[in-house]
Design a protein around this motif. Structure first.
Motif, PDB file in Angstrom:
ATOM      1  N   ALA A 168      -7.819   0.035  -2.858  1.00  0.00           N
ATOM      2  CA  ALA A 168      -6.997   0.320  -4.033  1.00  0.00           C
ATOM      3  C   ALA A 168      -7.812   0.749  -5.244  1.00  0.00           C
ATOM      4  O   ALA A 168      -7.381   1.621  -6.005  1.00  0.00           O
ATOM      5  CB  ALA A 168      -6.155  -0.907  -4.381  1.00  0.00           C
ATOM      6  N   ARG A 169      -8.989   0.137  -5.448  1.00  0.00           N
ATOM      7  CA  ARG A 169      -9.740   0.366  -6.681  1.00  0.00           C
ATOM      8  C   ARG A 169     -11.163   0.878  -6.474  1.00  0.00           C
ATOM      9  O   ARG A 169     -11.877   1.140  -7.440  1.00  0.00           O
ATOM     10  CB  ARG A 169      -9.797  -0.934  -7.495  1.00  0.00           C
TER      11      ARG A 169
ATOM     12  N   ILE B 184      -1.048   3.952  -2.522  1.00  0.00           N
ATOM     13  CA  ILE B 184      -2.490   3.716  -2.373  1.00  0.00           C
ATOM     14  C   ILE B 184      -3.032   4.481  -1.178  1.00  0.00           C
ATOM     15  O   ILE B 184      -4.140   5.015  -1.198  1.00  0.00           O
ATOM     16  CB  ILE B 184      -2.772   2.211  -2.253  1.00  0.00           C
TER      17      ILE B 184
ATOM     18  N   ILE C 192      -5.672  -5.881  -9.114  1.00  0.00           N
ATOM     19  CA  ILE C 192      -5.691  -4.454  -8.782  1.00  0.00           C
ATOM     20  C   ILE C 192      -5.010  -3.641  -9.876  1.00  0.00           C
ATOM     21  O   ILE C 192      -5.493  -2.574 -10.283  1.00  0.00           O
ATOM     22  CB  ILE C 192      -4.992  -4.203  -7.430  1.00  0.00           C
ATOM     23  N   GLU C 193      -3.899  -4.149 -10.374  1.00  0.00           N
ATOM     24  CA  GLU C 193      -3.075  -3.385 -11.317  1.00  0.00           C
ATOM     25  C   GLU C 193      -3.486  -3.589 -12.772  1.00  0.00           C
ATOM     26  O   GLU C 193      -2.953  -2.931 -13.662  1.00  0.00           O
ATOM     27  CB  GLU C 193      -1.607  -3.749 -11.111  1.00  0.00           C
TER      28      GLU C 193
ATOM     29  N   ILE D 279       0.829  -1.207   0.000  1.00  0.00           N
ATOM     30  CA  ILE D 279       0.000   0.000   0.000  1.00  0.00           C
ATOM     31  C   ILE D 279       0.864   1.257   0.000  1.00  0.00           C
ATOM     32  O   ILE D 279       0.629   2.190  -0.781  1.00  0.00           O
ATOM     33  CB  ILE D 279      -0.946  -0.011   1.214  1.00  0.00           C
TER      34      ILE D 279
ATOM     35  N   ASN E  69       3.102   1.779  -3.288  1.00  0.00           N
ATOM     36  CA  ASN E  69       2.352   2.100  -4.503  1.00  0.00           C
ATOM     37  C   ASN E  69       1.459   3.335  -4.347  1.00  0.00           C
ATOM     38  O   ASN E  69       0.649   3.627  -5.231  1.00  0.00           O
ATOM     39  CB  ASN E  69       1.530   0.892  -4.933  1.00  0.00           C
TER      40      ASN E  69
END
Length: 224
Positions: free
Chosen positions: A143-144, A76, A209-210, A71, A74
């Motif tokens: 994250a999303r 987030i 997620i990515e 987290i 990246n």
């Protein structure tokens, strides 16, 4: 307790290349690659310079650290700049020696990923598979902004022991299965998670997620 603390500390702090782990070479290639992926990202580390201990059960504290690294690295979510000034969990006092665990327990608490049990993190307790499903879903939402259920909207699950899980965890266990993050039809929700199992689950969740993947929502039309 001292021996256990030392073991947990080592698991979080020994940095090695995954290619040097002698004890993962007989694992399926996909699992080896997933361990290597997380190692290259500096999310997971070995128990010694040459061992990963894939079949050792993972603790809640270790999961906190791994997720926290991902987290933060990246972008987030950010760690509260005052993370060393206020307790989040009763069993994670500000004086605790493992500063990384304290920092990331703050991050995950503040972002609703780890809620604790009666105010306690219980960092040395094993994580169950159903707890893992809930935690991975919270990571996805953070994250999303979508849940695992949203991503699995039109996919089928074939979990045969779903009734053994708590009602809260059931939809997320089925979503993990439908998305291929879990690839077994018997999930064993009450069982503990091993290090290699969690590495696989986390690596696959991170890939989702990515991925440049759009979630489609369907509106139910009421019959007039």
């Amino acid at each position: 307790m001292f021996v256990l603390f030392c073991f947990v500390f080592l698991m979080n702090h020994i940095s090695v290349s995954a290619s040097g782990f002698d004890d993962i070479k007989k694992l399926p290639n996909q699992m080896q690659q997933e361990v290597q992926d997380l190692t290259k990202r500096n999310i997971i580390k070995g128990t010694t310079p040459t061992t990963f201990s894939p079949n050792t059960t993972i603790t809640r504290g270790q999961v906190v650290v791994m997720m926290g690294r991902y987290i933060e690295q990246n972008g987030i979510a950010k760690v509260d700049k005052n993370w060393e000034e206020m307790d989040r969990f009763m069993d994670m006092p500000l004086r605790v020696k493992d500063r990384e665990l304290l920092k990331y327990s703050t991050l995950l608490y503040d972002n609703g990923i780890f809620k604790g049990e009666n105010g306690r993190l219980n960092p040395y307790n094993h994580m169950t598979r159903e707890q893992m499903a809930l935690t991975l879903n919270r990571l996805m939402v953070l994250a999303r902004s979508y849940s695992l259920i949203d991503y699995a909207y039109d996919l089928q699950s074939d979990v045969v022991d779903i009734q053994k899980a708590t009602k809260e965890a059931r939809p997320y266990i089925e979503a993990l299965n439908a998305l291929g993050i879990s690839n077994v039809d018997t999930f064993y929700p009450k069982n503990s998670v091993t290090r290699v199992q969690f590495a696989s689950f986390l690596s696959r969740t991170i890939k989702l997620i990515e991925r440049n993947h759009h979630v489609i929502h369907f509106e139910k039309q009421l019959k007039s």
